[in-house]
Design a protein around this motif. Structure first.
Motif, PDB file in Angstrom:
ATOM      1  N   ARG A 198     -23.524   0.680  -7.004  1.00  0.00           N
ATOM      2  CA  ARG A 198     -22.571   0.756  -5.898  1.00  0.00           C
ATOM      3  C   ARG A 198     -21.916  -0.587  -5.574  1.00  0.00           C
ATOM      4  O   ARG A 198     -20.810  -0.619  -5.048  1.00  0.00           O
ATOM      5  N   SER A 199     -22.574  -1.663  -5.877  1.00  0.00           N
ATOM      6  CA  SER A 199     -22.041  -2.977  -5.525  1.00  0.00           C
ATOM      7  C   SER A 199     -21.842  -3.803  -6.791  1.00  0.00           C
ATOM      8  O   SER A 199     -22.345  -3.470  -7.870  1.00  0.00           O
ATOM      9  N   ILE A 200     -21.094  -4.912  -6.616  1.00  0.00           N
ATOM     10  CA  ILE A 200     -20.864  -5.794  -7.757  1.00  0.00           C
ATOM     11  C   ILE A 200     -22.166  -6.448  -8.200  1.00  0.00           C
ATOM     12  O   ILE A 200     -22.386  -6.673  -9.393  1.00  0.00           O
ATOM     13  N   GLY A 201     -23.051  -6.710  -7.256  1.00  0.00           N
ATOM     14  CA  GLY A 201     -24.358  -7.262  -7.629  1.00  0.00           C
ATOM     15  C   GLY A 201     -25.144  -6.305  -8.497  1.00  0.00           C
ATOM     16  O   GLY A 201     -25.791  -6.726  -9.467  1.00  0.00           O
ATOM     17  N   ASP A 202     -25.099  -4.997  -8.163  1.00  0.00           N
ATOM     18  CA  ASP A 202     -25.802  -4.013  -8.999  1.00  0.00           C
ATOM     19  C   ASP A 202     -25.205  -3.975 -10.399  1.00  0.00           C
ATOM     20  O   ASP A 202     -25.930  -3.887 -11.398  1.00  0.00           O
ATOM     21  N   LEU A 203     -23.873  -4.052 -10.486  1.00  0.00           N
ATOM     22  CA  LEU A 203     -23.219  -3.993 -11.791  1.00  0.00           C
ATOM     23  C   LEU A 203     -23.524  -5.236 -12.615  1.00  0.00           C
ATOM     24  O   LEU A 203     -23.752  -5.148 -13.831  1.00  0.00           O
ATOM     25  N   ALA A 204     -23.549  -6.408 -11.977  1.00  0.00           N
ATOM     26  CA  ALA A 204     -23.816  -7.648 -12.704  1.00  0.00           C
ATOM     27  C   ALA A 204     -25.234  -7.678 -13.259  1.00  0.00           C
ATOM     28  O   ALA A 204     -25.488  -8.308 -14.294  1.00  0.00           O
ATOM     29  N   GLY A 205     -26.180  -7.001 -12.604  1.00  0.00           N
ATOM     30  CA  GLY A 205     -27.562  -7.007 -13.080  1.00  0.00           C
ATOM     31  C   GLY A 205     -27.885  -5.897 -14.047  1.00  0.00           C
ATOM     32  O   GLY A 205     -29.016  -5.835 -14.549  1.00  0.00           O
ATOM     33  N   ALA A 206     -26.941  -4.982 -14.339  1.00  0.00           N
ATOM     34  CA  ALA A 206     -27.192  -3.860 -15.246  1.00  0.00           C
ATOM     35  C   ALA A 206     -26.985  -4.288 -16.691  1.00  0.00           C
ATOM     36  O   ALA A 206     -26.334  -5.296 -16.989  1.00  0.00           O
ATOM     37  N   ALA A 207     -27.574  -3.502 -17.604  1.00  0.00           N
ATOM     38  CA  ALA A 207     -27.413  -3.763 -19.039  1.00  0.00           C
ATOM     39  C   ALA A 207     -25.953  -3.567 -19.432  1.00  0.00           C
ATOM     40  O   ALA A 207     -25.323  -2.569 -19.064  1.00  0.00           O
ATOM     41  N   ARG A 208     -25.400  -4.489 -20.219  1.00  0.00           N
ATOM     42  CA  ARG A 208     -23.977  -4.462 -20.542  1.00  0.00           C
ATOM     43  C   ARG A 208     -23.652  -3.472 -21.652  1.00  0.00           C
ATOM     44  O   ARG A 208     -22.591  -2.835 -21.633  1.00  0.00           O
ATOM     45  N   ALA A 209     -24.537  -3.335 -22.624  1.00  0.00           N
ATOM     46  CA  ALA A 209     -24.210  -2.484 -23.776  1.00  0.00           C
ATOM     47  C   ALA A 209     -23.991  -1.027 -23.372  1.00  0.00           C
ATOM     48  O   ALA A 209     -22.985  -0.414 -23.784  1.00  0.00           O
ATOM     49  N   PRO A 210     -24.893  -0.396 -22.581  1.00  0.00           N
ATOM     50  CA  PRO A 210     -24.621   0.996 -22.182  1.00  0.00           C
ATOM     51  C   PRO A 210     -23.328   1.147 -21.369  1.00  0.00           C
ATOM     52  O   PRO A 210     -22.606   2.140 -21.517  1.00  0.00           O
ATOM     53  N   LEU A 211     -23.035   0.165 -20.529  1.00  0.00           N
ATOM     54  CA  LEU A 211     -21.800   0.247 -19.750  1.00  0.00           C
ATOM     55  C   LEU A 211     -20.575   0.170 -20.644  1.00  0.00           C
ATOM     56  O   LEU A 211     -19.575   0.872 -20.421  1.00  0.00           O
ATOM     57  N   THR A 212     -20.636  -0.679 -21.668  1.00  0.00           N
ATOM     58  CA  THR A 212     -19.498  -0.786 -22.590  1.00  0.00           C
ATOM     59  C   THR A 212     -19.309   0.502 -23.376  1.00  0.00           C
ATOM     60  O   THR A 212     -18.174   0.953 -23.586  1.00  0.00           O
ATOM     61  N   ARG A 213     -20.412   1.103 -23.827  1.00  0.00           N
ATOM     62  CA  ARG A 213     -20.285   2.346 -24.588  1.00  0.00           C
ATOM     63  C   ARG A 213     -19.701   3.466 -23.726  1.00  0.00           C
ATOM     64  O   ARG A 213     -18.935   4.303 -24.219  1.00  0.00           O
ATOM     65  N   ARG A 214     -20.030   3.498 -22.460  1.00  0.00           N
ATOM     66  CA  ARG A 214     -19.593   4.605 -21.614  1.00  0.00           C
ATOM     67  C   ARG A 214     -18.218   4.369 -21.003  1.00  0.00           C
ATOM     68  O   ARG A 214     -17.411   5.303 -20.934  1.00  0.00           O
ATOM     69  N   PHE A 215     -17.932   3.152 -20.571  1.00  0.00           N
ATOM     70  CA  PHE A 215     -16.688   2.901 -19.847  1.00  0.00           C
ATOM     71  C   PHE A 215     -15.690   2.040 -20.614  1.00  0.00           C
ATOM     72  O   PHE A 215     -14.587   1.797 -20.113  1.00  0.00           O
ATOM     73  N   GLY A 216     -16.059   1.568 -21.787  1.00  0.00           N
ATOM     74  CA  GLY A 216     -15.167   0.717 -22.532  1.00  0.00           C
ATOM     75  C   GLY A 216     -15.262  -0.734 -22.109  1.00  0.00           C
ATOM     76  O   GLY A 216     -15.946  -1.078 -21.131  1.00  0.00           O
TER      77      GLY A 216
END
Length: 495
Positions: A198-216
Motif C-alpha cells: 500500500r505504501s512506497i515503503g512496502d514497495l521498496a522492501g518487496a522482491a523486485r523480480a516478481p514485481l517486474t514479471r507481473r507489472f513490467g
C-alpha cells in the motif's frame, strides 16, 4: 554520481495547482459558496474543476453535473475553457523563472523547477518556498509544493505529502506515501494494494523480480526515479523566439537617408534571425525614439512572408518619409510582429522573380489602400453560377492553379433579366436592353438544379436550362429557360 553537479546536490521543486481552472475564474469574479467548472466529456456534462467549498460538499472532479446539482442545489457553475487555463499556466511558468532558469511543465496543472544552487539567493529553501506560497496566495492561486532531490519525489510530496525531503533522505520522506504517488496507472496502484503493498515503503522492501514479471519494468523505474537511483531529466520549456532587434545611436539623426541606413542594418540582423528559424515576416513594426522621449511607429504589412532585406527596405521608405524626427532620433527598434513559415526552397534556372515583383507591388499598394482592399477571384465548390466564385484578399490567399469547368462561363454575370420568348428553345428574335437581336447559333441546353440545402430566392423557380446564344448582331449571351414556370432570361454575356 547521479544527482551531483559540480559538488552540489540537485534539488527539485514541484508546484501543483489543484484548482487552476476554478482559481482563474474566481480571480476575476468572486463567488461565495460552492462553484464548479463543467466540461462535456464522453457525451456527458461533467465536473472539470471545483473550488474548496464544492469539495467540502462531497463533489469531486469527473462527477456528472446532474448528480452534483442533486447533491448540492446551491452549486454555481460555468463552462470550462481549458485553453485559457493553459495560458495562465504559461504565465505562471514565466513567473517561476524568477527563482531559477530551469522551469518546465508538469502535466496540465503543474510546474517542475530545478532550483539547484539558487535557493541561497532567497535566504534558503524554506524562505524560498515561503516566498513562492505567499506570492501565489496573493494572486488567488492555490498550490501545493514539494521539494526533494528528484523530480519523482518532489511530485509525490506535492500531490500527497506537501513537504520537503532533506538532501539524501528521499526514501524516508516517501515511505508512508501511497504507491499512487509514484505516478503510475490507477490499475497498477489498485493491483499493488490488493497484494498488500500500500505504501512506497512496502514497495521498496518487496522482491523486485516478481514485481517486474507481473507489472513490467515501468513500475520499478518510477520507484528508482523517485529514490534517485535512476536519472530523470528536467527539460525547461523554451520561450518562443522573439524577432526584434534594436539600435541605440551615439548621436541623434533626422535625415531620411540616415533613418533608412539604420533600418537597413536592423533588417539585415532581423532577417538573419528569420532565416535561422525558417520563417518570414508578414507584419513589421519599426519604432523610432526621439531625444525628447517621444515615440513614432511605422508598420508594414507584406503580401507574402519575406526575409530578404533588399526587398523589404524600399517598402519602408514611404512610411519613414512621413516621420517627424523632431530634435533627432536616438534609437531604432525593429520587430516582426507576425511571422509565417518560409522553408528553404530549391532554386533552378527556370525559376523567375515575377511572383516576388507582384508581391512587392501588392505590398506597396497595400500601404496606401490596405491589403484587404486588393482582392482576387477564386473558384468555389458550387455549380450555381452566382456561387461558383468567391472574392478574397490577395495577400491572404493563394491563386488557383486553374479554373476547372466542363462548361464555359460568361465573363460578365448579372441578375436575370426577362425577355419575351416561348418554347423550350431560344427565341429566334427577341429584345434585350432596348436592342432587337436575332439568334444565329445556339449551344445547349445545360441543365442546372438548385442547391436544395441552401436558401436562395433567385432559384425559387427550380431547374434552369442554360443556352449559349450567338446573335447576328455580335452579342454572345447566356440565356436560361425555367421549365416549371415557363420563361426566358438573360444572365450573362461572353466576351
Amino acid at each position: 554520481m547521479f544527482g551531483m553537479f559540480d559538488g552540489i546536490q540537485r534539488r527539485v521543486v514541484s508546484l501543483w495547482f489543484p484548482r487552476l481552472a476554478s482559481d482563474r475564474v474566481l480571480r476575476q469574479r468572486h463567488i461565495d459558496g460552492p462553484f464548479a467548472l463543467t466540461l462535456k466529456q464522453k457525451n456527458a456534462n461533467r465536473i472539470y474543476c471545483l473550488n474548496a467549498a464544492a469539495t467540502q460538499q462531497g463533489l469531486h472532479q469527473g462527477m456528472p453535473y446532474a448528480d452534483a446539482r442533486a447533491f448540492c442545489p446551491s452549486l454555481q457553475s460555468q463552462v470550462a475553457q481549458p485553453e485559457q487555463d493553459q495560458r495562465l499556466l504559461q504565465t505562471l511558468r514565466r513567473w517561476a523563472t524568477r527563482y531559477c532558469p530551469w522551469v518546465g511543465f508538469e502535466g496540465q496543472d503543474g510546474l517542475v523547477m530545478d532550483v539547484t544552487g539558487s535557493a541561497h539567493l532567497f535566504g534558503g529553501e524554506a524562505a524560498m518556498l515561503a516566498d513562492m506560497r505567499m506570492r501565489l496566495i496573493r494572486t488567488g492561486i492555490s498550490t501545493q509544493i514539494g521539494l526533494a532531490d528528484t523530480r519523482g519525489a518532489a511530485w509525490a510530496l506535492a500531490h500527497y505529502g506537501e513537504g520537503v525531503a532533506p538532501s539524501g533522505g528521499a526514501l524516508a520522506a516517501l515511505t508512508s506515501l501511497p504507491v499512487a504517488a509514484l505516478r503510475i496507472d490507477d490499475s497498477i496502484s489498485v493491483a499493488l494494494q490488493r497484494l498488500g503493498l500500500r505504501s512506497i515503503g512496502d514497495l521498496a522492501g518487496a522482491a523486485r523480480a516478481p514485481l517486474t514479471r507481473r507489472f513490467g519494468p515501468g513500475l520499478l523505474l518510477r520507484l528508482d526515479q523517485a529514490l534517485g537511483t535512476q536519472p530523470e531529466e528536467i527539460s525547461p520549456y523554451a520561450d518562443p523566439p522573439h524577432y526584434a532587434v534594436r539600435m541605440t545611436l551615439p548621436e541623434p539623426i533626422g535625415l531620411l537617408s540616415d533613418v533608412m541606413a539604420g533600418a537597413e542594418r536592423l533588417l539585415v540582423q532581423l532577417c538573419a534571425k528569420l532565416k535561422t528559424q525558417e520563417v518570414g515576416a508578414r507584419n513589421l513594426c519599426i519604432t523610432l525614439r526621439r531625444v525628447d522621449q517621444g515615440h513614432q511607429q511605422v508598420e508594414l504589412r507584406l503580401a507574402s512572408p519575406l526575409r530578404d532585406p533588399q526587398r523589404i527596405l524600399p517598402l519602408f521608405e514611404r512610411g519613414l518619409s512621413e516621420v517627424d524626427a523632431g530634435f533627432g532620433i536616438d534609437q531604432l527598434r525593429l520587430e516582426a510582429t507576425q511571422v509565417e513559415a518560409l522553408p528553404v526552397q530549391q532554386i533552378s534556372h527556370v525559376s523567375g522573380g515575377e511572383k516576388g515583383k507582384l508581391d512587392d507591388l501588392i505590398s506597396r499598394l497595400g500601404t496606401r489602400i490596405g491589403l484587404e482592399n486588393i482582392q482576387r477571384f477564386l473558384p468555389a465548390d458550387s455549380h450555381i453560377p452566382e456561387r461558383s466564385f468567391i472574392v478574397a484578399p490577395v495577400a491572404y490567399s493563394d491563386p488557383a492553379d486553374s479554373w476547372v469547368s466542363t462548361h464555359p462561363r460568361p465573363i460578365t454575370l448579372f441578375p436575370p433579366e426577362p425577355i419575351a420568348g416561348t418554347g423550350t428553345r431560344p427565341p429566334t428574335r427577341f429584345r434585350w436592353r432596348r436592342m432587337s437581336l436575332t439568334t444565329g447559333r445556339t449551344t445547349g441546353p445545360e441543365r442546372i438544379a438548385p442547391e436544395w440545402w441552401l436558401q436562395d430566392d433567385n432559384w425559387h423557380s427550380g431547374l434552369r436550362d442554360y443556352w449559349r446564344v450567338e446573335t447576328r448582331e455580335g452579342r454572345r449571351l447566356w440565356l436560361f429557360y425555367t421549365p416549371q414556370n415557363p420563361g426566358w432570361f438573360v444572365q450573362g454575356e461572353f466576351a
